[in-house]
Scaffold this motif. Structure first.
Motif, PDB file in Angstrom:
ATOM      1  N   GLY A   1       0.861  -1.186   0.008  1.00 38.13           N
ATOM      2  CA  GLY A   1      -0.165   0.056  -0.062  1.00 38.13           C
ATOM      3  C   GLY A   1       0.930   1.076  -0.034  1.00 38.13           C
ATOM      4  N   PHE A   2       0.083   2.521   0.081  1.00 37.03           N
ATOM      5  CA  PHE A   2       0.848   3.597  -0.036  1.00 37.03           C
ATOM      6  C   PHE A   2       1.025   4.396   1.128  1.00 37.03           C
ATOM      7  CE2 PHE A   2      -0.605   2.755  -4.268  1.00 37.03           C
ATOM      8  CZ  PHE A   2       0.452   3.003  -5.131  1.00 37.03           C
ATOM      9  N   GLY A   3       1.180   3.689   2.396  1.00 38.50           N
ATOM     10  CA  GLY A   3       1.095   4.366   3.651  1.00 38.50           C
ATOM     11  C   GLY A   3      -0.161   4.790   4.195  1.00 38.50           C
ATOM     12  N   GLY A   4      -0.160   5.919   4.922  1.00 40.41           N
ATOM     13  CA  GLY A   4      -1.199   6.603   5.542  1.00 40.41           C
ATOM     14  C   GLY A   4      -1.568   5.997   6.873  1.00 40.41           C
ATOM     15  N   LYS A   5      -2.734   6.498   7.356  1.00 42.55           N
ATOM     16  CA  LYS A   5      -3.164   6.308   8.730  1.00 42.55           C
ATOM     17  C   LYS A   5      -3.737   4.964   8.703  1.00 42.55           C
ATOM     18  CE  LYS A   5      -6.013   7.875  12.489  1.00 42.55           C
ATOM     19  NZ  LYS A   5      -7.001   8.740  12.931  1.00 42.55           N
ATOM     20  N   LYS A   6      -3.223   3.902   9.555  1.00 41.38           N
ATOM     21  CA  LYS A   6      -3.510   2.493   9.759  1.00 41.38           C
ATOM     22  C   LYS A   6      -4.113   2.380  11.151  1.00 41.38           C
ATOM     23  CE  LYS A   6      -1.417   0.807   6.269  1.00 41.38           C
ATOM     24  NZ  LYS A   6      -0.803   1.866   5.692  1.00 41.38           N
ATOM     25  N   LYS A   7      -3.894   3.123  12.329  1.00 39.67           N
ATOM     26  CA  LYS A   7      -4.702   2.746  13.512  1.00 39.67           C
ATOM     27  C   LYS A   7      -5.910   3.752  13.595  1.00 39.67           C
ATOM     28  CE  LYS A   7      -3.239   3.343  18.447  1.00 39.67           C
ATOM     29  NZ  LYS A   7      -2.139   3.769  19.312  1.00 39.67           N
ATOM     30  N   GLY A   8      -6.986   2.955  14.028  1.00 32.78           N
ATOM     31  CA  GLY A   8      -8.279   3.434  14.062  1.00 32.78           C
ATOM     32  C   GLY A   8      -8.883   3.562  12.821  1.00 32.78           C
ATOM     33  N   SER A   9      -8.705   3.002  11.785  1.00 32.36           N
ATOM     34  CA  SER A   9      -9.279   3.020  10.539  1.00 32.36           C
ATOM     35  C   SER A   9     -10.693   2.308  10.657  1.00 32.36           C
ATOM     36  CB  SER A   9      -8.439   2.461   9.496  1.00 32.36           C
ATOM     37  OG  SER A   9      -8.162   1.060   9.479  1.00 32.36           O
ATOM     38  N   LYS A  10     -10.746   1.469  11.614  1.00 30.60           N
ATOM     39  CA  LYS A  10     -12.111   0.558  11.773  1.00 30.60           C
ATOM     40  C   LYS A  10     -13.132   1.029  12.837  1.00 30.60           C
ATOM     41  CE  LYS A  10     -10.295  -3.585   9.794  1.00 30.60           C
ATOM     42  NZ  LYS A  10     -10.187  -5.011   9.926  1.00 30.60           N
ATOM     43  N   TRP A  11     -12.474   2.202  13.462  1.00 31.31           N
ATOM     44  CA  TRP A  11     -13.317   2.992  14.364  1.00 31.31           C
ATOM     45  C   TRP A  11     -14.628   3.369  13.840  1.00 31.31           C
ATOM     46  CZ3 TRP A  11      -9.455   6.148  17.788  1.00 31.31           C
ATOM     47  CH2 TRP A  11      -8.421   5.165  18.415  1.00 31.31           C
ATOM     48  N   ASN A  12     -15.720   3.219  14.868  1.00 28.59           N
ATOM     49  CA  ASN A  12     -17.010   3.791  14.353  1.00 28.59           C
ATOM     50  C   ASN A  12     -17.115   5.225  14.401  1.00 28.59           C
ATOM     51  OD1 ASN A  12     -19.701   3.442  13.470  1.00 28.59           O
ATOM     52  ND2 ASN A  12     -20.401   2.097  15.198  1.00 28.59           N
ATOM     53  N   THR A  13     -17.697   5.852  13.592  1.00 23.42           N
ATOM     54  CA  THR A  13     -18.084   7.469  13.580  1.00 23.42           C
ATOM     55  C   THR A  13     -19.438   7.624  13.874  1.00 23.42           C
ATOM     56  OG1 THR A  13     -18.328   7.428  11.159  1.00 23.42           O
ATOM     57  CG2 THR A  13     -16.031   7.606  12.011  1.00 23.42           C
ATOM     58  N   LYS A  14     -19.600   8.830  13.981  1.00 19.65           N
ATOM     59  CA  LYS A  14     -21.349   9.408  14.088  1.00 19.65           C
ATOM     60  C   LYS A  14     -22.147   8.994  12.879  1.00 19.65           C
ATOM     61  CE  LYS A  14     -24.029  13.324  15.263  1.00 19.65           C
ATOM     62  NZ  LYS A  14     -23.857  14.816  15.519  1.00 19.65           N
ATOM     63  N   GLU A  15     -21.421   9.216  11.656  1.00 19.83           N
ATOM     64  CA  GLU A  15     -22.202   9.110  10.396  1.00 19.83           C
ATOM     65  C   GLU A  15     -22.255   7.265  10.414  1.00 19.83           C
ATOM     66  OE1 GLU A  15     -19.535  10.946  10.534  1.00 19.83           O
ATOM     67  OE2 GLU A  15     -20.434  12.836   9.946  1.00 19.83           O
ATOM     68  N   SER A  16     -21.440   6.684  10.549  1.00 13.26           N
ATOM     69  CA  SER A  16     -21.582   5.078  10.551  1.00 13.26           C
ATOM     70  C   SER A  16     -22.448   4.474  11.645  1.00 13.26           C
ATOM     71  CB  SER A  16     -20.027   4.396  10.687  1.00 13.26           C
ATOM     72  OG  SER A  16     -19.578   4.730  11.799  1.00 13.26           O
ATOM     73  N   PHE A  17     -22.602   5.105  12.775  1.00 19.76           N
ATOM     74  CA  PHE A  17     -23.369   4.841  13.933  1.00 19.76           C
ATOM     75  C   PHE A  17     -24.839   5.024  13.546  1.00 19.76           C
ATOM     76  CE2 PHE A  17     -25.634   5.789  17.896  1.00 19.76           C
ATOM     77  CZ  PHE A  17     -25.727   4.349  18.555  1.00 19.76           C
ATOM     78  N   ASN A  18     -25.127   5.865  12.845  1.00 17.76           N
ATOM     79  CA  ASN A  18     -26.499   6.256  12.556  1.00 17.76           C
ATOM     80  C   ASN A  18     -26.892   5.761  11.257  1.00 17.76           C
ATOM     81  OD1 ASN A  18     -26.739   8.042  14.621  1.00 17.76           O
ATOM     82  ND2 ASN A  18     -25.810   9.984  13.500  1.00 17.76           N
TER      83      ASN A  18
END
Length: 254
Positions: A194-211
């Motif tokens: 891959g091309f790097g980038g943020k890996k940690k917390g990529s599967k955390w739930n957000t407000k939009e995904s929770f609703n």
């Protein structure tokens, strides 16, 4: 005495002057003193005076002999098409040429080595100057920060200087990146991992995904789907027996 007289008679051969070319004269007049110096006036211990007397005597002989040779029509100058065989052979001259060529090549190599040493010396000098300038700038900035913290100064010019310098470095790095680009090893790793980038917390739930409940399935949720052990489902076929049942099975096997 008889032998000396015989040798003198042999020397006194009655030959023409053009065959003998003998001239007996004193030295020519000295242009400084305008007088002919005699042999008594020459100091034999003085090398310069002795050589000058020889030179003036040869000059007087030439001035006397050249007109007589022209009168007898004897050529005294070398013709234009004069050819003389060389004293050294072609092989010897070839060796001399090779030796001269090797000397010239050695001089060129030494000159190139001197230039390389000078360039390295100049590069080291420039590098030390850059490091000294950076250390000086860092020291000045730290002094300005200390003065500002102690309240001795209210100027924040050092922040502007630092920002401009960082922007210049970023621009330089960006230009270098655009010019160079990633190498083959980096491209292979990018393709593989891959091309790097943020890996940690990529599967955390957000407000939009929770609703967002568009992907919710009630049949599968809460262990009620097919193949589950709920009310509406069937019991699992490969369910492991309990501990007591396994103990009984062991006892029966014995």
């Amino acid at each position: 005495q008889d032998g000396l007289k015989q040798c003198l008679a042999e020397f006194r051969q009655q030959l023409a002057w053009v065959e003998r070319l003998d001239v007996t004269l004193g030295p020519v007049a000295d242009p400084i003193s305008q007088s002919a110096s005699t042999s008594d006036a020459v100091d034999p211990e003085n090398d310069f005076q002795r050589e000058m007397s020889f030179y003036r005597q040869a000059q007087a002989a030439v001035l006397e002999a050249l007109p007589r040779l022209r009168k007898l029509q004897v050529p005294t100058r070398r013709p234009d098409d004069y050819f003389a065989e060389m004293a050294k052979s072609d092989q010897q001259m070839q060796k001399i040429r090779q030796k001269l060529k090797s000397k010239q090549e050695a001089m060129e190599r030494s000159e190139k080595a001197k230039q390389l040493r000078a360039m390295r010396k100049y590069g080291k000098k420039v590098q030390t100057e850059v490091l000294q300038r950076r250390q000086k700038e860092k020291k000045n900035m730290l002094n300005a920060v200390k003065k500002y913290q102690k309240g001795l100064s209210d100027k924040l010019d050092f922040l502007d200087e630092e920002q401009t310098s960082s922007q210049g470095n970023k621009k330089g790095n960006a230009s270098q990146r655009t010019k160079k680009g990633p190498n083959a090893k980096r491209r292979y790793k990018n393709q593989k991992f891959g091309f790097g980038g943020k890996k940690k917390g990529s599967k955390w739930n957000t407000k939009e995904s929770f609703n967002d409940i568009s992907s919710f399935q009630s049949k599968v949720a809460h262990n009620k789907g097919p193949g589950k052990g709920g009310k509406g489902g069937k019991k699992a076929l490969n369910k492991r027996p309990g501990k007591r049942a396994r103990q009984k099975m062991k006892n029966r096997a014995r």
